[in-house]
Write a protein that holds these residues in place. Structure first.
Motif, PDB file in Angstrom:
ATOM      1  N   ARG A   1       2.151  12.126  12.096  1.00 47.75           N
ATOM      2  CA  ARG A   1       0.861  11.455  12.167  1.00 47.75           C
ATOM      3  C   ARG A   1       0.880  10.124  11.414  1.00 47.75           C
ATOM      4  O   ARG A   1       0.115   9.212  11.742  1.00 47.75           O
ATOM      5  N   LEU A   2       1.732   9.976  10.415  1.00 51.90           N
ATOM      6  CA  LEU A   2       1.788   8.716   9.674  1.00 51.90           C
ATOM      7  C   LEU A   2       2.230   7.568  10.582  1.00 51.90           C
ATOM      8  O   LEU A   2       1.759   6.439  10.438  1.00 51.90           O
ATOM      9  N   VAL A   3       3.129   7.844  11.507  1.00 51.85           N
ATOM     10  CA  VAL A   3       3.531   6.822  12.475  1.00 51.85           C
ATOM     11  C   VAL A   3       2.343   6.464  13.363  1.00 51.85           C
ATOM     12  O   VAL A   3       2.105   5.294  13.678  1.00 51.85           O
ATOM     13  N   GLU A   4       1.585   7.480  13.753  1.00 47.07           N
ATOM     14  CA  GLU A   4       0.405   7.226  14.586  1.00 47.07           C
ATOM     15  C   GLU A   4      -0.641   6.403  13.827  1.00 47.07           C
ATOM     16  O   GLU A   4      -1.271   5.519  14.405  1.00 47.07           O
ATOM     17  N   HIS A   5      -0.820   6.684  12.551  1.00 53.22           N
ATOM     18  CA  HIS A   5      -1.786   5.917  11.757  1.00 53.22           C
ATOM     19  C   HIS A   5      -1.364   4.449  11.651  1.00 53.22           C
ATOM     20  O   HIS A   5      -2.207   3.553  11.681  1.00 53.22           O
ATOM     21  N   PHE A   6      -0.056   4.228  11.529  1.00 51.51           N
ATOM     22  CA  PHE A   6       0.446   2.856  11.509  1.00 51.51           C
ATOM     23  C   PHE A   6       0.097   2.162  12.826  1.00 51.51           C
ATOM     24  O   PHE A   6      -0.406   1.027  12.844  1.00 51.51           O
ATOM     25  N   GLY A   7       0.336   2.855  13.943  1.00 52.77           N
ATOM     26  CA  GLY A   7       0.010   2.287  15.251  1.00 52.77           C
ATOM     27  C   GLY A   7      -1.479   2.035  15.419  1.00 52.77           C
ATOM     28  O   GLY A   7      -1.887   1.021  16.005  1.00 52.77           O
ATOM     29  N   VAL A  47       0.851  -1.196   0.000  1.00 51.63           N
ATOM     30  CA  VAL A  47       0.000   0.000   0.000  1.00 51.63           C
ATOM     31  C   VAL A  47       0.884   1.242   0.000  1.00 51.63           C
ATOM     32  O   VAL A  47       1.804   1.354   0.823  1.00 51.63           O
ATOM     33  N   ASP A  48       0.603   2.173  -0.923  1.00 50.32           N
ATOM     34  CA  ASP A  48       1.356   3.419  -0.947  1.00 50.32           C
ATOM     35  C   ASP A  48       0.527   4.500  -1.627  1.00 50.32           C
ATOM     36  O   ASP A  48      -0.252   4.205  -2.543  1.00 50.32           O
ATOM     37  N   ILE A  49       0.729   5.734  -1.203  1.00 51.45           N
ATOM     38  CA  ILE A  49       0.002   6.863  -1.781  1.00 51.45           C
ATOM     39  C   ILE A  49       0.565   7.270  -3.137  1.00 51.45           C
ATOM     40  O   ILE A  49      -0.096   7.976  -3.908  1.00 51.45           O
ATOM     41  N   ASP A  50       1.775   6.830  -3.450  1.00 53.30           N
ATOM     42  CA  ASP A  50       2.444   7.193  -4.708  1.00 53.30           C
ATOM     43  C   ASP A  50       2.103   6.177  -5.794  1.00 53.30           C
ATOM     44  O   ASP A  50       2.506   5.015  -5.711  1.00 53.30           O
ATOM     45  N   PRO A  51       1.393   6.569  -6.849  1.00 51.74           N
ATOM     46  CA  PRO A  51       1.032   5.612  -7.900  1.00 51.74           C
ATOM     47  C   PRO A  51       2.231   5.055  -8.655  1.00 51.74           C
ATOM     48  O   PRO A  51       2.132   3.988  -9.269  1.00 51.74           O
ATOM     49  N   ASP A  52       3.375   5.752  -8.604  1.00 54.69           N
ATOM     50  CA  ASP A  52       4.571   5.232  -9.272  1.00 54.69           C
ATOM     51  C   ASP A  52       5.069   3.932  -8.649  1.00 54.69           C
ATOM     52  O   ASP A  52       5.892   3.233  -9.242  1.00 54.69           O
ATOM     53  N   GLU A  89      -3.422  -1.573  16.200  1.00 53.57           N
ATOM     54  CA  GLU A  89      -4.376  -1.743  17.291  1.00 53.57           C
ATOM     55  C   GLU A  89      -5.721  -2.264  16.785  1.00 53.57           C
ATOM     56  O   GLU A  89      -6.377  -3.088  17.427  1.00 53.57           O
ATOM     57  N   GLN A  90      -6.129  -1.819  15.598  1.00 52.86           N
ATOM     58  CA  GLN A  90      -7.419  -2.216  15.052  1.00 52.86           C
ATOM     59  C   GLN A  90      -7.403  -3.616  14.446  1.00 52.86           C
ATOM     60  O   GLN A  90      -8.367  -4.370  14.575  1.00 52.86           O
ATOM     61  N   VAL A  91      -6.311  -3.973  13.772  1.00 52.69           N
ATOM     62  CA  VAL A  91      -6.238  -5.258  13.063  1.00 52.69           C
ATOM     63  C   VAL A  91      -5.705  -6.373  13.954  1.00 52.69           C
ATOM     64  O   VAL A  91      -6.065  -7.536  13.801  1.00 52.69           O
ATOM     65  N   GLN A  92      -4.822  -6.038  14.900  1.00 52.90           N
ATOM     66  CA  GLN A  92      -4.225  -7.016  15.814  1.00 52.90           C
ATOM     67  C   GLN A  92      -3.536  -8.170  15.070  1.00 52.90           C
ATOM     68  O   GLN A  92      -3.852  -9.347  15.277  1.00 52.90           O
ATOM     69  N   PRO A  93      -2.576  -7.862  14.201  1.00 53.93           N
ATOM     70  CA  PRO A  93      -1.843  -8.939  13.530  1.00 53.93           C
ATOM     71  C   PRO A  93      -0.987  -9.719  14.519  1.00 53.93           C
ATOM     72  O   PRO A  93      -0.707  -9.236  15.625  1.00 53.93           O
ATOM     73  N   ASP A  94      -0.575 -10.920  14.126  1.00 52.17           N
ATOM     74  CA  ASP A  94       0.286 -11.722  15.008  1.00 52.17           C
ATOM     75  C   ASP A  94       1.663 -11.097  15.156  1.00 52.17           C
ATOM     76  O   ASP A  94       2.271 -11.169  16.229  1.00 52.17           O
ATOM     77  N   LEU A  95       2.170 -10.503  14.067  1.00 49.00           N
ATOM     78  CA  LEU A  95       3.517  -9.954  14.045  1.00 49.00           C
ATOM     79  C   LEU A  95       3.475  -8.530  13.498  1.00 49.00           C
ATOM     80  O   LEU A  95       2.629  -8.204  12.655  1.00 49.00           O
ATOM     81  N   VAL A  96       4.396  -7.713  13.948  1.00 48.14           N
ATOM     82  CA  VAL A  96       4.490  -6.326  13.494  1.00 48.14           C
ATOM     83  C   VAL A  96       5.967  -5.982  13.304  1.00 48.14           C
ATOM     84  O   VAL A  96       6.815  -6.395  14.105  1.00 48.14           O
ATOM     85  N   LEU A 112      -6.798   4.674   5.414  1.00 47.62           N
ATOM     86  CA  LEU A 112      -7.022   3.295   4.978  1.00 47.62           C
ATOM     87  C   LEU A 112      -8.013   2.583   5.892  1.00 47.62           C
ATOM     88  O   LEU A 112      -7.880   2.622   7.121  1.00 47.62           O
ATOM     89  N   ASP A 113      -8.989   1.929   5.301  1.00 47.90           N
ATOM     90  CA  ASP A 113      -9.957   1.130   6.041  1.00 47.90           C
ATOM     91  C   ASP A 113      -9.243  -0.087   6.616  1.00 47.90           C
ATOM     92  O   ASP A 113      -8.675  -0.890   5.857  1.00 47.90           O
ATOM     93  N   PRO A 114      -9.240  -0.271   7.931  1.00 53.27           N
ATOM     94  CA  PRO A 114      -8.554  -1.445   8.506  1.00 53.27           C
ATOM     95  C   PRO A 114      -9.124  -2.757   7.995  1.00 53.27           C
ATOM     96  O   PRO A 114      -8.428  -3.790   8.014  1.00 53.27           O
ATOM     97  N   GLY A 115     -10.366  -2.744   7.514  1.00 57.10           N
ATOM     98  CA  GLY A 115     -10.952  -3.960   6.958  1.00 57.10           C
ATOM     99  C   GLY A 115     -10.219  -4.459   5.726  1.00 57.10           C
ATOM    100  O   GLY A 115     -10.217  -5.657   5.452  1.00 57.10           O
ATOM    101  N   VAL A 116      -9.572  -3.538   4.987  1.00 56.65           N
ATOM    102  CA  VAL A 116      -8.791  -3.942   3.814  1.00 56.65           C
ATOM    103  C   VAL A 116      -7.646  -4.854   4.241  1.00 56.65           C
ATOM    104  O   VAL A 116      -7.372  -5.883   3.616  1.00 56.65           O
ATOM    105  N   VAL A 117      -6.961  -4.472   5.321  1.00 56.04           N
ATOM    106  CA  VAL A 117      -5.855  -5.279   5.829  1.00 56.04           C
ATOM    107  C   VAL A 117      -6.373  -6.567   6.454  1.00 56.04           C
ATOM    108  O   VAL A 117      -5.823  -7.655   6.223  1.00 56.04           O
ATOM    109  N   ALA A 118      -7.433  -6.454   7.226  1.00 57.28           N
ATOM    110  CA  ALA A 118      -7.989  -7.626   7.908  1.00 57.28           C
ATOM    111  C   ALA A 118      -8.410  -8.702   6.911  1.00 57.28           C
ATOM    112  O   ALA A 118      -8.228  -9.903   7.180  1.00 57.28           O
ATOM    113  N   ARG A 119      -8.951  -8.295   5.769  1.00 56.76           N
ATOM    114  CA  ARG A 119      -9.390  -9.288   4.768  1.00 56.76           C
ATOM    115  C   ARG A 119      -8.208 -10.052   4.174  1.00 56.76           C
ATOM    116  O   ARG A 119      -8.334 -11.232   3.844  1.00 56.76           O
ATOM    117  N   VAL A 120      -7.069  -9.394   4.034  1.00 54.33           N
ATOM    118  CA  VAL A 120      -5.875 -10.094   3.536  1.00 54.33           C
ATOM    119  C   VAL A 120      -5.453 -11.181   4.510  1.00 54.33           C
ATOM    120  O   VAL A 120      -4.967 -12.243   4.112  1.00 54.33           O
TER     121      VAL A 120
END
Length: 360
Positions: free
Chosen positions: A112-118, A36-41, A122-129, A62-70
């Protein structure tokens, strides 16, 4: 899609850029499914060089559901990313000192981008980060808030000297790893050092302003007649002080100029390169002169010093794309070796955990 085994790690790479982290993780056996990236290049390099899909989106919204579905059918899930943090970089801090602090709003946006990552963790709760970034981030309040987002995880972080992982470059990066599966520790890496010669020594010679007819990325920027004289008087590992006085710039004669001896410098064959930046294609932008050819390093050489393979494709129009665009993509990339050692660390970690601790 093949059936996932009980220890396969499925990853999403946020702020994926041109895929240095994706490619490194994939090389270590991790199944990166989405970048996922904001830059189309960044679409071309992700889709061309890896098995991941690409989503052109702003991680901040980004909708956390996008990540959760993966991660729905993943045995083990990994959320990875490198939020851009130019305000914390050495170059940005030097500019701030020179020009004054006039970009507070832009820095706040980047923080804020670091905060959005955090928040996504918190929302998706992956096994590893995992997150990698510039070392000064560790001294910022936003990093403390990120660690708070990782409540319930075992975690470790440290500043990694990239020479110690086998990258031919003196680059330092902050690396964070976290796991819900069990304790995890970043080791003291001691891989065999690699050099500029080992990375780019076999590439064909090209002149300043020239290009390899078989590789549109192996091209070097032009040099003025003055800079051509300067590089001819430059020694590998030396400084502008090696030049005759009539070739020196007026800024070198000032007291402030004495603190920047590496500008207009040549690399040394049998040592690592300096940190590859977005302006590494310019001879006057740092120690980016080729060790013995009278030119700055080529874009291909820069990418290989970042750990990318010789045939890595960054853009479909590499022969016509500007130095600025390609330099930005290459200089901002996560070094491939860093992604590889992080992937190996997670693979070993998961293999040591009891199968029942993994998600089924």
């Amino acid at each position: 899609m093949h059936e996932l085994n009980k220890t396969e790690i499925v990853a999403v790479d946020l702020f994926c850029g041109v895929g240095g982290l994706t490619y490194g993780l994939q090389s270590a056996g991790i199944a990166v499914k989405l970048g996922v990236d904001i830059d189309p290049d960044c679409a071309h390099p992700i889709q061309q060089n890896s098995n991941a899909s690409f989503l052109n989106a702003d991680v901040a919204s980004l909708d956390p559901g996008v990540v959760a579905r993966v991660f729905e059918n993943a045995a083990v899930s990994l959320l990875a990313g490198c939020a851009p943090c130019q305000p914390f970089s050495t170059y940005s801090r030097a500019a701030k000192q020179k020009h004054g602090d006039t970009a507070g709003e832009n820095r706040s946006k980047d923080w804020r981008l670091v905060e959005h990552f955090g928040d996504l963790v918190e929302q998706v709760q992956p096994d590893l980060v995992t997150m990698e970034n510039v070392p000064p981030l560790a001294q910022q309040p936003v990093f403390e808030r990120l660690l708070e987002n990782l409540h319930g995880y075992w975690m470790d972080w440290r500043v990694v000297e990239c020479q110690s992982i086998g990258l031919p470059q003196t680059r330092k990066r902050l690396v964070l790893v976290a796991s819900r599966l069990g304790p995890i520790t970043i080791p003291q890496f001691q891989k065999k050092p690699t050099t500029v010669r080992m990375a780019i020594g076999e590439l064909p010679n090209i002149p300043a302003g020239g290009q390899d007819p078989n590789d549109p990325l192996h091209r070097a920027s032009r040099l003025s007649s003055l800079n051509l004289q300067r590089i001819r008087h430059s020694k590998p590992g030396g400084t502008w002080r090696d030049w005759p006085e009539d070739l020196r710039s007026s800024c070198h004669l000032k007291d402030t100029g004495a603190t920047y001896p590496s500008v207009y410098g040549r690399m040394k064959w049998d040592a690592p390169a300096p940190t590859i930046t977005t302006q590494c294609f310019g001879y006057g932008n740092g120690r980016f002169g080729h060790p013995d050819q009278d030119r700055a390093i080529s874009l291909r050489e820069a990418s290989m010093l970042q750990g990318f393979p010789k045939n890595y494709s960054f853009l479909p129009d590499e022969g016509t794309a500007s130095f600025d665009k390609l330099g930005r993509l290459i200089g901002n990339a996560v070094p491939v070796k860093l992604g590889e050692v992080i992937g190996e660390l997670f693979s070993h970690h998961v293999a040591q955990m009891r199968p029942e601790t993994a998600r089924h």
